[in-house]
Design an enzyme around this catalytic site. Sequence first.
Site: not given
Length: 636
Positions: A168-169
């Site tokens: 999850n950037e």
Amino acid sequence: MTEQLNKLNVKERIERKYEKLFVNVYNDAETASKKVAGEIAGLIRSKNGEGKKCVLGLATGSSPIGVYAELVRMHKEEGLSFKNVITFNLDEYYPISRDHVQSYWYFMHEHLFNHVDIPEENIHIPDGTIPEERIYEFCQEYETAIKEAGGIDLQILGIGRTGHIGFNEPGSGINSPTRLVTLDSLTIADAAADFYSEENVPKKAITMGVGTILTSRRIILMAWGEKKAAVVKKAVEGPIVDSVPATYLQNHPDTEIVLDKEAAAELVRFKTPWLVREVEWNDKLIRKAVIWLCEKLDKPVLKLTNRHYNDNSLGDLVTKYGSAYDINLKVFNMLQKSITGWPGGKPGADDSQRPERALPYPKRVLVFSPRPDDDMLAMGGTINRLVQQGHEVYVAYQTSGNIAVADDIVLRFLYFSENITKEHLIDTEKIRKELAGKKPGETDTAEVRNLKSLIREAEARAACRFLNIPDGNIRFLRMPFYETGTIKKASLNNEDVRLVVETLREIKPHQIYTAGDLTDPHGTGRKCFDAFVKALQKVKDDQWIDDCRVWLYHGTWKEWSIADVDMAVPLSPEELKRKRAAILRHSSQNQVILPGSDDMEIWRYAIERNHTTAKKYDKLGMAEYEAVELFVEYFI
Ligand code: F6R
């Protein structure tokens, strides 16, 4: 606010007043990993005792490797069974096949599943091979499978330098579900070493969402090494923002952050302890506080006033030392004394106020270099001075560095050797075929690795020759831990340490320089340093060691903080040019980009960092130099 934070007593709470997550700091990653593995094992056993399944959320990457190793040991030696364990992995690259050595499927089997008795049907890892049109459905099924298993009891996490958890950037939403994502360019750069180059890194991944992760009953996030310190600070002390997804954990009721000392170093209670508790002032801490104050206020040391100290929680120091003037002078003198143009000591001079002793002169100086160019990158200017000032300088290259030589360079050398010798000692045609048929990430044969080692050795010799280090003073240790043919290195063994011991005993140095790079627990620099420390243990009763001092230079990508430095060696513009010319003798490395930088070559960065250090001294009110190299003393 996590439950564990609420349980702290008042003193502990004050000390952690900037921390919004519960943090546990251990001396080293190994001890911390054992502690985490112990908790997992306890959970598996207690669930088993209740006749229930234990649902674990697992991560890949370097952070959990020690935990998996300890779980495997517990399975083998203590009968810890995984029969009642169900696992869900966080993520997988997309697209990627299971048998790709860099796939997370491969990683999990190599590090854990192949060595324990977990039933194969209990293992869930996002599938990197499903067709794109099936991904959405697949992700929903993944979520359902987690729910049907009863939810995750304990989720293990690492943290990326972008602040990602899972993949999850930055920008991921707090409620995001399991989905296909695009990797951040910094994440791709960090993975490039594993895939041999950025082009080979898959640009997408399937990851559990932040929302999915937050449904876990308990979460443990692990981070090791200096490299993670900045992002750990943001995750733990920063506001909740979608640009650092790990900050979402601050909403979770039972999250623990497990760190080693290096990863914790930027937290307020370690970096600036005077802000949160009474401290015992000593010279080093005073120097640290004053430099911090100068940087905060953008003022030179001698211009700090009582008011500056008082307004910034350092009033205590002024009370103790009488006035800002006295403290300023004390720190100014400490900095002044650490700067020397005579890194090997100045013969005939009073050495009571200098970093290095005058005698013996000349000294036998031994420089250890993890990879064949670390010496020049970190301390080429100092080496140049040591030679020019008449010391007998030896260099020991600890590893071959062959992993960093691109195939194209081998081809150039093949062309060269084919055209100058009639008798070929190597089968050039065979090697050319091997290189042509090599798939991305595939390991080189021993023959190609040997060629690559020779290329780096030839370059290291050229750089030494340029700085007038005699050929006879160069040693290539080719430490075996490095020779796996992959980025992942083997464990240190007796032979690695023996090679360092042998070099030390042969040269009996008066001064040693070595890379004190503790940035990456699985990195080459760290292992070389560990081997050095182990070797010192073995030679500690030798007579020569009583007259030997050890200086640490920092690995390439970062520099020591001036607050910790014991010797600063200034370089003139001419000397810096010589250093650059020595570095550029390592032509196979000249185009290598510093991971995480915006396209900056490592050599350029090395020079830049010396300029930056000089500017920092200038700002502190010291003399203005062109460039400076820094060292920290290591006490044997
Ligand atoms: C791995 C994962 C990532 C890593 C993170 C840190 O499954 O989801 O979030 O945990 O990139 O990686 P390392 O541990 O290699 O520093």
